[in-house]
Design a protein around this motif. Structure first.
Motif, PDB file in Angstrom:
ATOM      1  N   VAL A 165    -112.959  37.470  17.397  1.00 29.98           N
ATOM      2  CA  VAL A 165    -112.741  36.034  17.570  1.00 29.98           C
ATOM      3  C   VAL A 165    -111.553  35.669  16.688  1.00 29.98           C
ATOM      4  O   VAL A 165    -111.631  35.769  15.467  1.00 29.98           O
ATOM      5  N   GLN A 166    -110.448  35.244  17.308  1.00 27.20           N
ATOM      6  CA  GLN A 166    -109.198  35.017  16.580  1.00 27.20           C
ATOM      7  C   GLN A 166    -108.640  33.622  16.853  1.00 27.20           C
ATOM      8  O   GLN A 166    -108.680  33.136  17.988  1.00 27.20           O
ATOM      9  N   LEU A 167    -108.116  32.999  15.803  1.00 27.71           N
ATOM     10  CA  LEU A 167    -107.347  31.773  15.910  1.00 27.71           C
ATOM     11  C   LEU A 167    -105.895  32.140  15.638  1.00 27.71           C
ATOM     12  O   LEU A 167    -105.501  32.332  14.481  1.00 27.71           O
ATOM     13  N   PRO A 168    -105.060  32.266  16.683  1.00 28.17           N
ATOM     14  CA  PRO A 168    -103.667  32.693  16.484  1.00 28.17           C
ATOM     15  C   PRO A 168    -102.888  31.703  15.618  1.00 28.17           C
ATOM     16  O   PRO A 168    -103.179  30.503  15.592  1.00 28.17           O
ATOM     17  N   ASP A 169    -101.866  32.218  14.932  1.00 34.30           N
ATOM     18  CA  ASP A 169    -101.079  31.410  14.006  1.00 34.30           C
ATOM     19  C   ASP A 169    -100.579  30.122  14.647  1.00 34.30           C
ATOM     20  O   ASP A 169     -99.883  30.146  15.674  1.00 34.30           O
ATOM     21  N   GLY A 170    -100.911  28.996  14.036  1.00 30.71           N
ATOM     22  CA  GLY A 170    -100.353  27.713  14.401  1.00 30.71           C
ATOM     23  C   GLY A 170    -100.625  27.227  15.802  1.00 30.71           C
ATOM     24  O   GLY A 170     -99.995  26.270  16.264  1.00 30.71           O
ATOM     25  N   MET A 174    -108.127  29.613  20.691  1.00 28.09           N
ATOM     26  CA  MET A 174    -109.026  30.668  20.232  1.00 28.09           C
ATOM     27  C   MET A 174    -109.027  31.781  21.267  1.00 28.09           C
ATOM     28  O   MET A 174    -109.056  31.521  22.478  1.00 28.09           O
ATOM     29  N   VAL A 175    -108.983  33.029  20.806  1.00 33.24           N
ATOM     30  CA  VAL A 175    -108.948  34.174  21.708  1.00 33.24           C
ATOM     31  C   VAL A 175    -110.130  35.093  21.400  1.00 33.24           C
ATOM     32  O   VAL A 175    -110.353  35.461  20.242  1.00 33.24           O
ATOM     33  N   ILE A 315    -110.610  36.586  26.758  1.00 36.14           N
ATOM     34  CA  ILE A 315    -110.814  35.197  27.172  1.00 36.14           C
ATOM     35  C   ILE A 315    -110.100  34.305  26.161  1.00 36.14           C
ATOM     36  O   ILE A 315    -110.279  34.472  24.950  1.00 36.14           O
ATOM     37  N   ALA A 316    -109.287  33.369  26.648  1.00 37.74           N
ATOM     38  CA  ALA A 316    -108.549  32.470  25.768  1.00 37.74           C
ATOM     39  C   ALA A 316    -108.970  31.030  26.006  1.00 37.74           C
ATOM     40  O   ALA A 316    -109.131  30.597  27.160  1.00 37.74           O
ATOM     41  N   TYR A 317    -109.145  30.283  24.919  1.00 32.11           N
ATOM     42  CA  TYR A 317    -109.486  28.858  24.955  1.00 32.11           C
ATOM     43  C   TYR A 317    -108.297  28.080  24.387  1.00 32.11           C
ATOM     44  O   TYR A 317    -107.937  28.256  23.219  1.00 32.11           O
TER      45      TYR A 317
END
Length: 324
Positions: A165-170, A174-175, A315-317
């Motif tokens: 579960v990742q929150l990409p930079d800036g 959420m991916v 899956i990307a949100y």
């Protein structure tokens, strides 16, 4: 920092204790400067969810973007062993080896463990099955992502299941990145869906929500509440009124039995919060369900993994503010 959660669980990263009321649950918080999220962690004794239906990884009770809350408790009483005692964009796999198992033998739920078949009744997700083997969990937490790994070798199946579960930079994003490696000798053939459980700004299910689903035309297969609670217009699901206690809107397959692109949008037209959900695999079955307190597009993926192979999906949100 290393901390033992139980004899099966190891967490590397920042561990905190979240509370729902007076109940403590192991958790971590991640943020990227735009989105903040809390994740509950797998734990056999004090975990928020310890049931036998859903994958134990990636349980998100809180996700905030620009002051808008996207997830939360949608039930009045929480039972950590209950089949629905869970929150956030959580996933469930159909069981492996259930029909072939004799009474008293084990079958497998990916992300859960090995469970005991108690009788000859068909598998039912709402039943509470006894554990035979919970497998082994490892969790690594950083500032912007959490990596979950579940390893199981039982009932003739063996796998390494990973979810990040990742929150990409800036990014207002959420991916969820998944991989399922088949380390055994049996073919793994299953379906996995994401239940989502949106509770956007605590808006009750009703005209405050608009749902855009894949396909030019939605199919009312297995519909409950059609033209009473909700109607279909092109590729949109529109609520006609607020759901009452005990009511539900349900559609068994809005894709009409055909694969569709993974592209879903959920909007709260009252608060202005929205989210677009996309995936890199086609949806094999597009289910929708909602109760008075949660809105749940449920996209299914077909998964087949031969021995020695690995199946991957993402899956990307993407979170946004509505302009209309």
């Amino acid at each position: 920092m290393k901390k033992e959660l139980s004899f099966l669980f190891l967490v590397v990263g920042v561990l905190s204790i979240a509370k729902a009321g007076d109940r403590p649950f192991p958790s971590v918080k991640i943020a990227n400067g735009v989105v903040q999220a809390t994740l509950y962690l797998p734990d056999t004794s004090v975990g928020f969810y310890r049931g036998t239906r859903f994958d134990w990884s990636g349980v998100i009770p809180e996700l905030v973007y620009e002051g808008h809350q996207y997830h939360g408790e949608w039930f009045t009483e929480h039972d950590p062993l209950g089949h629905d005692g869970i929150v956030g964009p959580v996933e469930e796999f159909t069981p492996l080896g259930f029909e072939q198992a004799a009474i008293g033998d084990a079958f497998v739920k990916i992300g859960v463990g090995s469970l005991v078949k108690p009788d000859e009744k068909p598998y039912a997700f709402h039943r509470r099955y006894a554990f035979s083997d919970r497998g082994r969990w490892q969790v690594k937490a950083g500032k912007q992502q959490v990596d979950f790994t579940h390893v199981l070798n039982t009932a003739g199946y063996a796998y390494v299941y990973k979810k990040t579960v990742q929150l990409p930079d800036g990014a207002a994003k959420m991916v969820l990145t998944h991989s399922l490696e088949n380390t055994g000798e049996k073919v793994i053939e299953t379906r996995v869906y994401n239940h989502n459980f949106f509770v956007i700004d605590k808006e009750p299910t009703g005209p405050g929500y608009r749902i855009t689903l894949p396909g030019d035309t939605l199919h009312p297969i297995g519909a409950k509440g059609l033209n009473d609670i909700a109607r279909l217009e092109g590729n949109e699901l529109i609520f006609l009124r607020t759901l009452k206690r005990g009511e539900q809107a349900y559609f068994a397959d809005l894709g009409g039995g055909q694969p569709v692109d993974y592209d879903i949008t959920v909007r709260n037209v009252k608060s202005g919060a929205g989210v677009r959900i996309t995936g890199d695999r086609p949806i094999s079955k597009m289910v929708f369900w909602s109760s008075p307190t949660t809105v749940c597009p449920e996209p299914y993926l077909d998964v087949r993994v031969a021995p020695g192979e690995t199946y991957r999906w993402t899956i990307a949100y993407e979170y946004h503010r509505n302009t209309q």
